[in-house]
Motif scaffolding. Structure first.
Motif, mmCIF file in Angstrom:
data_model
loop_
_atom_site.group_PDB
_atom_site.id
_atom_site.type_symbol
_atom_site.label_atom_id
_atom_site.label_comp_id
_atom_site.label_asym_id
_atom_site.label_seq_id
_atom_site.Cartn_x
_atom_site.Cartn_y
_atom_site.Cartn_z
ATOM 1 N N ILE A 145 62.204 6.172 -22.879
ATOM 2 C CA ILE A 145 61.091 5.233 -23.002
ATOM 3 C C ILE A 145 61.623 3.813 -22.842
ATOM 4 N N PRO A 146 61.082 3.028 -21.907
ATOM 5 C CA PRO A 146 61.545 1.652 -21.734
ATOM 6 C C PRO A 146 61.454 0.867 -23.038
ATOM 7 N N ALA A 147 62.513 0.098 -23.351
ATOM 8 C CA ALA A 147 62.569 -0.625 -24.619
ATOM 9 C C ALA A 147 61.419 -1.604 -24.770
ATOM 10 N N ASN A 148 61.040 -2.275 -23.678
ATOM 11 C CA ASN A 148 59.964 -3.264 -23.780
ATOM 12 C C ASN A 148 58.627 -2.614 -24.095
ATOM 13 N N GLU A 149 58.440 -1.366 -23.615
ATOM 14 C CA GLU A 149 57.196 -0.661 -23.897
ATOM 15 C C GLU A 149 57.094 -0.314 -25.380
ATOM 16 N N LEU A 150 58.221 0.101 -25.962
ATOM 17 C CA LEU A 150 58.238 0.380 -27.397
ATOM 18 C C LEU A 150 57.986 -0.883 -28.199
ATOM 19 N N LYS A 151 58.639 -1.959 -27.808
ATOM 20 C CA LYS A 151 58.530 -3.213 -28.554
ATOM 21 C C LYS A 151 57.110 -3.755 -28.538
ATOM 22 N N GLU A 152 56.461 -3.658 -27.393
ATOM 23 C CA GLU A 152 55.119 -4.229 -27.255
ATOM 24 C C GLU A 152 54.013 -3.256 -27.667
ATOM 25 N N LEU A 153 54.375 -2.001 -27.957
ATOM 26 C CA LEU A 153 53.407 -0.975 -28.334
ATOM 27 C C LEU A 153 52.290 -0.868 -27.293
ATOM 28 N N LYS A 154 52.687 -0.936 -26.025
ATOM 29 C CA LYS A 154 51.713 -0.960 -24.936
ATOM 30 C C LYS A 154 50.814 0.269 -24.944
ATOM 31 N N THR A 155 51.426 1.439 -24.992
ATOM 32 C CA THR A 155 50.638 2.679 -24.967
ATOM 33 C C THR A 155 49.714 2.766 -26.170
ATOM 34 N N GLN A 156 50.220 2.369 -27.345
ATOM 35 C CA GLN A 156 49.445 2.480 -28.578
ATOM 36 C C GLN A 156 48.237 1.539 -28.559
ATOM 37 N N HIS A 157 48.411 0.332 -28.038
ATOM 38 C CA HIS A 157 47.275 -0.595 -27.929
ATOM 39 C C HIS A 157 46.237 -0.070 -26.927
ATOM 40 N N GLU A 158 46.717 0.543 -25.850
ATOM 41 C CA GLU A 158 45.791 1.126 -24.876
ATOM 42 C C GLU A 158 44.982 2.251 -25.506
ATOM 43 N N LEU A 159 45.630 3.055 -26.340
ATOM 44 C CA LEU A 159 44.930 4.133 -27.026
ATOM 45 C C LEU A 159 43.895 3.581 -28.001
ATOM 46 N N ALA A 160 44.276 2.539 -28.727
ATOM 47 C CA ALA A 160 43.346 1.937 -29.685
ATOM 48 C C ALA A 160 42.132 1.348 -28.966
ATOM 49 N N ASP A 161 42.371 0.675 -27.837
ATOM 50 C CA ASP A 161 41.258 0.114 -27.057
ATOM 51 C C ASP A 161 40.347 1.228 -26.544
ATOM 52 N N ALA A 162 40.968 2.319 -26.102
ATOM 53 C CA ALA A 162 40.181 3.443 -25.603
ATOM 54 C C ALA A 162 39.328 4.035 -26.714
ATOM 55 N N TRP A 163 39.902 4.175 -27.903
ATOM 56 C CA TRP A 163 39.149 4.731 -29.030
ATOM 57 C C TRP A 163 37.965 3.831 -29.381
ATOM 58 N N HIS A 164 38.206 2.531 -29.410
ATOM 59 C CA HIS A 164 37.120 1.597 -29.733
ATOM 60 C C HIS A 164 36.012 1.666 -28.685
ATOM 61 N N SER A 165 36.404 1.868 -27.437
ATOM 62 C CA SER A 165 35.412 1.986 -26.368
ATOM 63 C C SER A 165 34.610 3.278 -26.502
ATOM 64 N N LEU A 166 35.300 4.360 -26.877
ATOM 65 C CA LEU A 166 34.637 5.654 -27.017
ATOM 66 C C LEU A 166 33.791 5.748 -28.275
ATOM 67 N N VAL A 167 34.254 5.076 -29.337
ATOM 68 C CA VAL A 167 33.558 5.126 -30.632
ATOM 69 C C VAL A 167 33.342 3.684 -31.098
ATOM 70 N N PRO A 168 32.416 2.956 -30.468
ATOM 71 C CA PRO A 168 32.262 1.516 -30.739
ATOM 72 C C PRO A 168 31.920 1.173 -32.188
ATOM 73 N N ASP A 169 31.304 2.099 -32.915
ATOM 74 C CA ASP A 169 30.936 1.814 -34.304
ATOM 75 C C ASP A 169 32.032 2.174 -35.305
ATOM 76 N N PHE A 170 33.176 2.657 -34.800
ATOM 77 C CA PHE A 170 34.270 3.036 -35.698
ATOM 78 C C PHE A 170 34.840 1.770 -36.345
ATOM 79 N N PRO A 171 35.036 1.757 -37.676
ATOM 80 C CA PRO A 171 35.550 0.556 -38.351
ATOM 81 C C PRO A 171 36.893 0.118 -37.769
ATOM 82 N N LYS A 172 36.970 -1.134 -37.336
ATOM 83 C CA LYS A 172 38.203 -1.620 -36.713
ATOM 84 C C LYS A 172 39.387 -1.555 -37.668
ATOM 85 N N GLU A 173 39.108 -1.765 -38.962
ATOM 86 C CA GLU A 173 40.205 -1.747 -39.931
ATOM 87 C C GLU A 173 40.779 -0.343 -40.127
#
Length: 470
Positions: A395-423
């Protein structure tokens, strides 16, 4: 003098991992570097005093497939051990969950740290031969034709579990090409087995069996009575793997001992199938330190395997075992490797959950199935370090450091479940951080861990589940 401990052996083993740059170069070549794998393995084998012909003495059952090959191996291992309790039976699989020594099991038990270190250095130093076993179940790592395990000239029997369309999308190959690659484990004069496959893949496997001069090509038929027993591995998909395992085992004993196959399941086969254990696959674990926390562990990492995971999780004996009004809070811990389509995975999981809730006549809303979702890396500890056995340099070190995949997953979840509590959507840098979030929830709590076997292994390690999960 340098020490020769298990930790030292693992460190040396990790030094052989392909790093992110090497893997990127491999992708750029279209995978042609794989052609070197077998010549290299043969050279390594000769350097430690063996020839490929020596491997035939291991009496190999060779298994590949896109999904289910590890479970099939576990079933075959259990059947042979139950049938021949006085035999020494080896099982080689990959990847491991918590410790690399899990990949090598003798009579169902991972070899010890001491044994691993001893034999590792025997090989590392090109020393003496090791004892042989009576039977070996050998799981292909990746593909088939060019996989490092494919240097056994004449296994006793070969089998291919379900081919998957996910590899079509990820690898950019047709199902015909994938079938052709997997069929590379078929050998002259050796029975070639497989399960029912999509038409394109099945035709490719049939062609490969002919080209490779297999003694026969068999699409395994249903096993009478199999559907009536409760397998040791959960999930409806395991019945296909179990059927393949039964036929592989019967072909093995037919070839080695002339045993005629029974028309029905024997008591030994039934006991073996019911007793099979394979950690991290649709596995339910009660937390030994927090008994009201239940972990549901599945290393599913393709759309099709995640589909099976959700069918298992959203069932009356798992997530729906409590009434809607009183079910414990549910937490999802999820990660997927770079290059895989996280948003597609999550959308597919929610769609399947909705279908399963309807199927089981539940009035729950799939969008409210989880109370918290955690997207974390596979890094083991909050310090940013991996447990040695779980170290990943791909796994590229910069990808781990920036949590790129994890932020993409979180954005996808918010898009799929817009009423899900952000916290309640958590993006975290390590498995240990994720465990802290789970521990902070009032018990009881149910936790589904999915998307990556390495993630499941990290959870088992950090949450202290090894004694009950492995």
């Amino acid at each position: 003098m340098a020490t020769r401990s298990y930790a030292d052996a693992v460190e040396k083993l990790n030094s052989l991992q392909s790093n992110a740059a090497t893997l990127e170069a491999l992708r750029a070549t279209g995978g042609r570097m794989n052609d070197l794998a077998l010549p290299e393995m043969i050279e390594f084998l000769e350097r430690i005093g063996y020839t490929t012909a020596d491997l035939n003495r291991l009496n190999v059952v060779h298994v590949t497939g896109t999904k289910g090959k590890g479970s099939t191996c576990a079933f075959v291992d259990s059947i042979i051990r139950h049938t021949k309790p006085d035999w020494k039976v080896g099982l080689y699989t990959s990847p491991h969950l918590v410790a690399v020594r899990e990949r090598i099991r003798i009579n169902g038990v991972p070899i010890s740290e001491e044994e691993f270190a001893k034999y590792f250095y025997d090989v590392w130093d090109r020393l003496e031969q090791n004892d042989k076993v009576d039977a070996t179940i050998l799981e292909v790592g990746v593909g088939g034709m060019y996989d490092s395990t494919n240097i056994v000239p004449k296994p006793v029997v070969t089998g291919i579990s379900a081919l998957g369309y996910d590899h079509v999308n990820v690898l950019g190959k047709t199902l015909k090409e994938i079938g052709y690659q997997k069929g590379g484990i078929y050998k002259p004069g050796v029975a070639a087995l497989t399960v029912e496959q999509p038409k394109e893949g099945l035709e490719s496997l049939r062609l490969r069996a002919s080209e490779r001069e297999a003694s026969e090509f068999l699409i395994v038929p249903p096993v009478p009575g199999l559907s009536e027993i409760r397998l040791g591995l959960s999930g409806a998909h395991q019945y296909h793997n179990a059927a393949l395992a039964v036929h592989l085992s019967r072909k093995f004993f037919e070839a080695k001992e002339g045993t005629k196959a029974s028309e029905t399941l024997t008591p030994t086969e039934i006991k073996a199938l019911e007793s099979t254990r394979w950690p991290g696959r649709c596995q339910t674990v009660i937390d030994p330190k927090y008994p009201q926390t239940t972990w549901f562990l599945d290393g599913a990492h393709t759309t099709e395997s995640l589909d099976c995971c959700i069918r298992w999780f959203v069932s009356p004996h798992v997530a729906l075992r409590h009434p809607k009004s009183s079910h414990p809070p549910r937490v999802l811990i999820f990660n997927c490797t770079s290059g895989r389509s996280g948003p597609t995975f999550l959308g597919s999981m929610l769609a399947r959950a909705a279908e399963q809730l309807k199927l089981h006549h539940s009035d729950e809303n799939a969008l409210e199935l989880f109370d918290h979702v955690i997207f974390c890396t596979n890094v083991t500890y909050s310090s940013g370090h991996f447990k040695g056995d779980l170290d990943s340099r791909s796994i590229p070190a910069n990808e781990l450091k920036e949590l790129k995949t994890q932020h993409e997953l979180a954005d996808a979840w918010h898009s799929l479940v817009p009423d899900f509590p952000k916290e309640n959507i958590h993006v975290l840098p390590s498995v240990e951080h994720a465990i802290h979030v789970v521990r902070s929830q009032p018990e009881p709590v149910d936790v589904l861990v999915a998307g990556s076997l390495h993630l499941v292994g990290g959870v088992i390690e950090v949450a202290g589940l090894s004694d009950v999960a492995l």
